[in-house]
Design a protein around this motif. Structure first.
Motif, mmCIF file in Angstrom:
data_model
loop_
_atom_site.group_PDB
_atom_site.id
_atom_site.type_symbol
_atom_site.label_atom_id
_atom_site.label_comp_id
_atom_site.label_asym_id
_atom_site.label_seq_id
_atom_site.Cartn_x
_atom_site.Cartn_y
_atom_site.Cartn_z
ATOM 1 N N HIS A 41 -16.023 -44.089 6.767
ATOM 2 C CA HIS A 41 -14.922 -43.248 7.235
ATOM 3 C C HIS A 41 -13.719 -44.075 7.683
ATOM 4 C CE1 HIS A 41 -16.670 -39.204 7.056
ATOM 5 N NE2 HIS A 41 -17.824 -39.747 7.391
ATOM 6 N N ALA A 42 -13.960 -45.298 8.131
ATOM 7 C CA ALA A 42 -12.873 -46.149 8.633
ATOM 8 C C ALA A 42 -12.250 -47.016 7.554
ATOM 9 C CB ALA A 42 -13.392 -47.032 9.765
ATOM 10 N N ASP A 43 -12.901 -47.141 6.402
ATOM 11 C CA ASP A 43 -12.446 -48.072 5.373
ATOM 12 C C ASP A 43 -11.128 -47.595 4.753
ATOM 13 O OD1 ASP A 43 -13.576 -50.449 3.576
ATOM 14 O OD2 ASP A 43 -12.536 -49.019 2.282
ATOM 15 N N LYS A 44 -10.079 -48.396 4.876
ATOM 16 C CA LYS A 44 -8.758 -47.992 4.395
ATOM 17 C C LYS A 44 -8.657 -48.044 2.877
ATOM 18 C CE LYS A 44 -6.322 -49.244 8.641
ATOM 19 N NZ LYS A 44 -5.243 -50.071 9.261
ATOM 20 N N GLY A 45 -9.458 -48.899 2.250
ATOM 21 C CA GLY A 45 -9.439 -48.954 0.798
ATOM 22 C C GLY A 45 -10.082 -47.731 0.177
ATOM 23 N N LEU A 46 -11.203 -47.286 0.749
ATOM 24 C CA LEU A 46 -11.896 -46.100 0.245
ATOM 25 C C LEU A 46 -11.110 -44.831 0.542
ATOM 26 C CD1 LEU A 46 -14.570 -45.316 -1.165
ATOM 27 C CD2 LEU A 46 -15.518 -44.892 1.116
ATOM 28 N N HIS A 47 -10.514 -44.789 1.718
ATOM 29 C CA HIS A 47 -9.683 -43.660 2.131
ATOM 30 C C HIS A 47 -10.422 -42.336 1.977
ATOM 31 C CE1 HIS A 47 -5.586 -41.455 2.153
ATOM 32 N NE2 HIS A 47 -5.862 -41.899 3.374
ATOM 33 N N LEU A 48 -11.591 -42.280 2.611
ATOM 34 C CA LEU A 48 -12.409 -41.068 2.610
ATOM 35 C C LEU A 48 -11.739 -40.037 3.510
ATOM 36 C CD1 LEU A 48 -15.231 -39.836 1.788
ATOM 37 C CD2 LEU A 48 -16.106 -40.817 3.908
ATOM 38 N N GLU A 49 -11.149 -39.014 2.908
ATOM 39 C CA GLU A 49 -10.355 -38.079 3.706
ATOM 40 C C GLU A 49 -10.722 -36.635 3.420
ATOM 41 O OE1 GLU A 49 -6.210 -38.455 2.877
ATOM 42 O OE2 GLU A 49 -6.381 -37.778 0.810
ATOM 43 N N SER A 50 -10.519 -35.804 4.423
ATOM 44 C CA SER A 50 -10.805 -34.382 4.284
ATOM 45 C C SER A 50 -9.744 -33.717 3.410
ATOM 46 C CB SER A 50 -10.863 -33.713 5.660
ATOM 47 O OG SER A 50 -9.647 -33.901 6.344
ATOM 48 N N VAL A 51 -10.029 -32.481 3.005
ATOM 49 C CA VAL A 51 -9.151 -31.732 2.099
ATOM 50 C C VAL A 51 -8.599 -30.530 2.842
ATOM 51 C CG1 VAL A 51 -9.049 -30.430 -0.064
ATOM 52 C CG2 VAL A 51 -10.489 -32.485 0.102
#
Length: 244
Positions: A41-51
């Protein structure tokens, strides 16, 4: 540590991707084998974000490249399995994800994906046409029979508008997978008892009563025919090598 699972239908999108997009996707997938849930959740490269305005609040997107995103179903119930559902161009990702809803089939206890927005939009107009139709495809089956086969209220309402096999097939891409297959079997003339034996019983976990309150990880495990769970980095590498 988290686990990553793939909807097997995901590979239809994967196979036509260009090599740089595949490479970005491989890198993103690997992070699910390397990082904790908090780190994901914190990884800026993955950018796991809600919709925003998602019909399923568990829907997330991940960055694959600057122009492509993956669609992921994230656990919110204490389980640790993330489900990668699709990979689509960035401009389409949020709309695609916001319209989908994942639910647990009450009979098979497998995880299903539906385009809930499209079903809601189409059903009222189809009901008007069905009111004037000389015959409906599923009029011979009671609500009780359909529920015993795992048909939920939304799908039942839609099914009650269907006049023939061609219309059912046209509707199929929007419907939850197990429920669509049940309706296909019924449309081909199989009895409810045969459908229960050949579809429901074959997929439902043995020795347990129907339930729709499974954890996401359990529902994914119950969907082995449509979902592949990655067991570790070597398994992931093997899967990706097979795909080329």
């Amino acid at each position: 540590m988290p686990q990553l699972a793939f909807a097997n239908s995901f590979w239809e999108s994967y196979d036509v991707l260009e090599k740089p997009v595949k490479a970005g996707l491989h890198k993103a997938m690997a992070k699910f084998q390397q990082l904790t849930i908090a780190e994901l959740h914190a990884d800026k490269g993955l950018h796991l974000e809600s919709v925003e305005q998602a019909r399923d609040p568990r829907m997330r997107t991940i960055r694959v490249t600057d122009s492509w995103r993956g669609i992921v179903l994230a656990p919110d119930d204490g389980s640790d399995t993330f489900l990668l559902i699709n990979v689509v161009p960035h401009k389409e990702a949020y709309g695609w994800a916001s319209k989908r809803l994942c639910t647990v089939n009450t009979a098979t206890r497998g995880l299903e994906v539906r385009n809930v927005v499209a079903i809601e939009q189409l059903t009222p107009s189809l009901e008007k046409a069905a009111a004037e139709a000389p015959a409906l495809l599923f009029s011979g089956y009671s609500d009780h029979v359909l529920r015993e086969l795992g048909i939920d209220d939304q799908v039942m309402r839609a099914a009650r508008t269907i006049t023939g096999k061609a219309q059912l097939e046209a509707f199929g891409a929007l419907l939850p997978e197990d429920q669509f297959e049940v309706l296909q079997y019924l449309a081909e003339g199989f009895s409810p008892e045969e459908v229960y034996r050949d579809v429901v019983t074959e997929r439902a976990p043995a020795g347990t009563a129907p339930d729709s309150s499974e954890s996401l990880a359990a529902a994914i495990a119950n969907t082995a025919g449509r979902i592949t769970v990655v067991t570790g980095p070597d398994h992931l590498a093997e899967i990706l090598d097979r795909r080329g």
